[in-house]
Motif scaffolding. Structure first.
Motif, PDB file in Angstrom:
ATOM      1  N   ILE A 197      -3.978   0.160   4.617  1.00  0.00           N
ATOM      2  CA  ILE A 197      -4.148  -0.024   3.078  1.00  0.00           C
ATOM      3  C   ILE A 197      -3.590   1.161   2.502  1.00  0.00           C
ATOM      4  N   VAL A 213      -3.037   3.202  -0.894  1.00  0.00           N
ATOM      5  CA  VAL A 213      -4.014   3.786  -1.930  1.00  0.00           C
ATOM      6  C   VAL A 213      -3.143   4.722  -2.975  1.00  0.00           C
ATOM      7  N   LYS A 263       0.765   6.115  -2.255  1.00  0.00           N
ATOM      8  CA  LYS A 263       0.457   5.187  -1.076  1.00  0.00           C
ATOM      9  C   LYS A 263      -0.125   5.983   0.300  1.00  0.00           C
ATOM     10  N   LYS A 297      -9.064  -0.148  -2.163  1.00  0.00           N
ATOM     11  CA  LYS A 297      -8.071   0.229  -3.040  1.00  0.00           C
ATOM     12  C   LYS A 297      -8.264   0.792  -4.468  1.00  0.00           C
TER      13      LYS A 297
END
Length: 291
Positions: free
Chosen positions: A60, A62, A66, A127
C-alpha cells in the motif's frame, strides 16, 4: 440459519477476485499460486480436509511520498463471519509506531459488520490513517540519529517439532528465513529442530508465520537475547540458513518415519557453541561417545 464453511470460502474467493481486479499491478498483491486452487478443489468436493487458510499480502502506498506499508492478511475459514487476521508493517515504522498502527487498525475492523468483506476497508483505513504514525516515526529516527551509541539486539530462537517431513512445509520455512534475513538451520526428520537468529522483529515474524495455520506439534523451547553496540552479524553462530540432515537411525519400515541420529546433531551443536541446547530441546544431557 447457521453459516457453513463452504459458504464462507465462496465469499472469500469472491473478495480475493475483487481485490485482484482493484489492485492489478505487479507486486500490489502477493498471493501464493496454489492458494485459490486449493480452496476451489475443496468447494468441488467438500467431503475432504479443509484447505489451508487463504494468506496474502498487499503493498500500500501512503502519502505523497508513497511510503510502502505492507498489509499481511490471513482469512480464517469462517471469515467474513469472524474477523480477518491482519498485520500492517513498514520499514519506515519503529516497533512502537507499528504496534499503535495495528491497534488502530484492529479497532476499526472490529467496528465493521461481520459477514461483509473487510479487506478493502482495511486498505483504505491504512491509506487514510498511516501518515501520522509514519511522521512520528521519522521524528523518532531523527532524534535517535543524534545518539552516539546505537544498540542492536540479536534474537536466537530454538524451535522443536515432533517431525518435519513435508516438502511444502520445508519450502515455507526456507523461504521465510531468507525473506527475513535469518540464519540458522532446519533439521529434517523426527524430531525436527529449527534455529533462527536475527533481529527480534524478524525472528518473531518467522515464528508467527510458520506455526499457523495448522502446525500442532511445534513449540519454541528457548530464546537467546544478546545486545550489542555493533552489528548483530558479529554475534551470529550461523552464516547461512542450512538444510540439516543426518543419517537416519534404525529402519522403521514406514516411509518418512525415521529418527535422526541425535549423536551427530549433538556434535553439530558443539561445533556451533550450542551444546547446552541439547538438554533444553530433549530433556537429557547430551554425551558424545568416544571413537
Amino acid at each position: 440459519m447457521a453459516v457453513t464453511v463452504k459458504e464462507c470460502l465462496e465469499l472469500q474467493l469472491l473478495e480475493v477476485e475483487m481485490l485482484l481486479t482493484m489492485f492489478p499491478k505487479k507486486g500490489e498483491i502477493n498471493l501464493d499460486e496454489e492458494a485459490v486452487p486449493s480452496v476451489q478443489r475443496y468447494l468441488r468436493n467438500a467431503d475432504g480436509a479443509l484447505p489451508p487458510q487463504l494468506e496474502f499480502s498487499m503493498a500500500i502506498d501512503v502519502g505523497e511520498s508513497k511510503v510502502k506499508v505492507e498489509l499481511q492478511v490471513r482469512l480464517p475459514h469462517m471469515y467474513p463471519h469472524v474477523a480477518p487476521e491482519l498485520y500492517a508493517r513498514s520499514n519506515a515504522l519503529h516497533r512502537q509506531q507499528q504496534l499503535q498502527l495495528n491497534t488502530g487498525l484492529a479497532s476499526h475492523i472490529g467496528s465493521l459488520d461481520s459477514g461483509e468483506p473487510r479487506i478493502y476497508d482495511a486498505v483504505q483505513w491504512l491509506k487514510d490513517n498511516s501518515l501520522p504514525y509514519l511522521e512520528n516515526s521519522k521524528i523518532s529516527s531523527e532524534n535517535a540519529s543524534k545518539e552516539v551509541i546505537v544498540k542492536e539486539t540479536l534474537h536466537r530462537m530454538w524451535i522443536y517439532s515432533h517431525h518435519i517431513y513435508r516438502q511444502e512445509l520445508r519450502k515455507k520455512i526456507f523461504d521465510c528465513a531468507k525473506k527475513l534475513n535469518l540464519t540458522g538451520f532446519c533439521l529434517t526428520g523426527k524430531p525436527g529442530v529449527i534455529c533462527v537468529e536475527g533481529l527480534q522483529e524478524n525472528s518473531e515474524e518467522f515464528w508467527r508465520v510458520i506455526r499457523y495455520p495448522n502446525w500442532k506439534h511445534i513449540s519454541c523451547k528457548h530464546v537467546e537475547i544478546i545486545e550489542t553496540e555493533g552489528s548483530i552479524d558479529n554475534l551470529r553462530l550461523f552464516h547461512t540458513f542450512e538444510d540439516l540432515q543426518f543419517q537416519a537411525h534404525g529402519d522403521y519400515g514406514l516411509r518418512n518415519d525415521y529418527h535422526m541420529d541425535l549423536g551427530q546433531f549433538l556434535e553439530f551443536l558443539k561445533q556451533h557453541q550450542s551444546e547446552h541446547i541439547f538438554q533444553i530441546l530433549f530433556g537429557v544431557k547430551g554425551k558424545i561417545s568416544d571413537k
